[in-house]
Scaffold this motif. Structure first.
Motif, PDB file in Angstrom:
ATOM      1  N   ALA A  62       0.832  -1.202   0.000  1.00  0.00           N
ATOM      2  CA  ALA A  62       0.000   0.000   0.000  1.00  0.00           C
ATOM      3  C   ALA A  62       0.871   1.258   0.000  1.00  0.00           C
ATOM      4  O   ALA A  62       0.565   2.234  -0.701  1.00  0.00           O
ATOM      5  N   ARG A  63       1.960   1.253   0.775  1.00  0.00           N
ATOM      6  CA  ARG A  63       2.860   2.409   0.796  1.00  0.00           C
ATOM      7  C   ARG A  63       3.500   2.615  -0.568  1.00  0.00           C
ATOM      8  O   ARG A  63       3.622   3.755  -1.051  1.00  0.00           O
ATOM      9  N   GLN A  64       3.904   1.522  -1.217  1.00  0.00           N
ATOM     10  CA  GLN A  64       4.542   1.622  -2.531  1.00  0.00           C
ATOM     11  C   GLN A  64       3.553   2.099  -3.599  1.00  0.00           C
ATOM     12  O   GLN A  64       3.907   2.885  -4.481  1.00  0.00           O
ATOM     13  N   THR A  65       2.311   1.628  -3.508  1.00  0.00           N
ATOM     14  CA  THR A  65       1.314   1.919  -4.535  1.00  0.00           C
ATOM     15  C   THR A  65       0.646   3.268  -4.343  1.00  0.00           C
ATOM     16  O   THR A  65       0.432   4.023  -5.301  1.00  0.00           O
ATOM     17  N   LEU A  66       0.312   3.569  -3.087  1.00  0.00           N
ATOM     18  CA  LEU A  66      -0.485   4.764  -2.797  1.00  0.00           C
ATOM     19  C   LEU A  66       0.314   5.892  -2.171  1.00  0.00           C
ATOM     20  O   LEU A  66      -0.178   7.012  -2.049  1.00  0.00           O
ATOM     21  N   GLY A  67       1.549   5.580  -1.726  1.00  0.00           N
ATOM     22  CA  GLY A  67       2.370   6.599  -1.080  1.00  0.00           C
ATOM     23  C   GLY A  67       1.843   7.023   0.272  1.00  0.00           C
ATOM     24  O   GLY A  67       2.052   8.162   0.698  1.00  0.00           O
ATOM     25  N   MET A  68       1.186   6.094   0.964  1.00  0.00           N
ATOM     26  CA  MET A  68       0.609   6.421   2.264  1.00  0.00           C
ATOM     27  C   MET A  68       0.451   5.153   3.095  1.00  0.00           C
ATOM     28  O   MET A  68       0.488   4.037   2.572  1.00  0.00           O
ATOM     29  N   ASP A  69       0.329   5.327   4.403  1.00  0.00           N
ATOM     30  CA  ASP A  69       0.073   4.202   5.291  1.00  0.00           C
ATOM     31  C   ASP A  69      -1.417   3.879   5.284  1.00  0.00           C
ATOM     32  O   ASP A  69      -2.262   4.780   5.297  1.00  0.00           O
ATOM     33  N   VAL A  70      -1.747   2.602   5.237  1.00  0.00           N
ATOM     34  CA  VAL A  70      -3.134   2.153   5.250  1.00  0.00           C
ATOM     35  C   VAL A  70      -3.325   1.209   6.431  1.00  0.00           C
ATOM     36  O   VAL A  70      -2.532   0.279   6.631  1.00  0.00           O
ATOM     37  N   GLU A  71      -4.355   1.454   7.209  1.00  0.00           N
ATOM     38  CA  GLU A  71      -4.662   0.605   8.356  1.00  0.00           C
ATOM     39  C   GLU A  71      -5.725  -0.411   7.954  1.00  0.00           C
ATOM     40  O   GLU A  71      -6.863  -0.053   7.630  1.00  0.00           O
ATOM     41  N   PHE A  72      -5.322  -1.682   7.929  1.00  0.00           N
ATOM     42  CA  PHE A  72      -6.226  -2.747   7.503  1.00  0.00           C
ATOM     43  C   PHE A  72      -6.943  -3.371   8.702  1.00  0.00           C
ATOM     44  O   PHE A  72      -6.349  -3.563   9.762  1.00  0.00           O
TER      45      PHE A  72
END
Length: 289
Positions: A62-72
């Motif tokens: 998610a960081r590589q794709t969206l450039g942000m942290d994602v909480e799953f």
């Protein structure tokens, strides 16, 4: 098999981008989808995978794709339910480029004058609902109104949808390749159901590296609906496999990535002839000079 489900609220564009990135991997998920909760107007990314879910790998992707942290959020699913199929149930039919893409759950009549393709829920990406796929279907329709290719390949075929669309319209064999063996199996099954099993040559292959792909070259139509990075890496191989005058249809490209992909293919002798934009996603039509 015990199955976990990961989910995260995102924008529609982020959710679809992460779906694409996950399905490019064969080690993370059984399936990944993007859907909207219309009651609260919120889009979600969801993925099902064998338990225990590798949350760290999802977070890094998610960081590589969206450039942000994602909480799953992670939950364990009922093992008696086919969650791969259930996650795709209820999707409305898609009409694009004169193609009508539907699932077996659809009970309504098929509209008159369309090329109908049934793509059922499966462990592969590509039900026709993403803007990248509808863009490709429209590009294929535009191409076939001008000429009929005879040597065709769909790279990263997923469910085989685009290869089946080509086979149905041209009644000509189409190579459908994917790095994922599940996608290859799914493509074969979908081709059989749609009456083009004898026209689809389904191969497990990375890019264009397969003896059968080499034997059928050069191609007058190459379709690849993957991601911008892999597309740019694939450009030299496409340049070698395409014959003069060939059409190349590329998708899986965010609008801000389009220039980089166009430049990568220009260096291999291909020029842009048309660009189709669907929201933030772009489909490119190029020609080999």
């Amino acid at each position: 098999m015990q199955v976990d489900q990961l989910s995260a609220p995102l924008t529609k564009e982020q959710a679809y981008a992460l779906v694409d990135a996950v399905m490019e991997r064969d080690d993370l998920a059984l399936t990944a989808t993007a859907h909207e909760n219309e009651d609260i107007e919120q889009w979600y990314f969801e993925a099902s995978c064998e338990s225990p879910a590798n949350v760290e790998s999802f977070s890094e992707l998610a960081r590589q794709t969206l450039g942000m942290d994602v909480e799953f959020t992670v939950s364990t699913l009922d093992p008696e339910v086919n969650w791969v199929a259930k996650s795709l149930e209820g999707l409305a039919p898609v009409v694009a480029g004169g193609f009508y893409v539907y699932g077996s759950h659809e009970t309504g009549p098929i509209p008159h004058g369309v090329t109908a393709i049934r793509i059922d829920a499966a462990q592969a990406f590509g039900t026709g609902h993403h803007e990248t796929t509808t863009g490709c279907l429209e590009a294929i329709d535009k191409l076939l109104k001008r000429k009929k290719p005879t040597r065709m390949i769909d790279v990263g075929t997923g469910t085989g949808l685009l290869a089946i669309a080509l086979a149905k319209r041209t009644r000509t064999p189409v190579i459908a390749s994917d790095i994922d063996p599940i996608s290859v199996t799914t493509t074969i099954e979908n081709a059989e159901f749609n009456g083009v099993g004898n026209q689809i040559i389904a191969l497990e292959a990375t890019g264009l590296t397969h003896p059968t792909i080499a034997q059928h070259a050069p191609y007058d139509l190459i379709v690849a609906n993957i991601l911008a990075g892999p597309l740019m890496a694939l450009a030299p191989a496409v340049g070698k496999a395409a014959q003069k005058g060939a059409t190349i249809i590329l998708s899986g490209i965010l609008e801000h990535q389009a220039r980089g992909v166009i430049n990568a293919y220009a260096r291999q002798g291909m020029t842009l002839t048309q660009k189709l934009q669907r929201k933030d996603w772009t489909t490119l039509m190029l020609e080999m000079k």
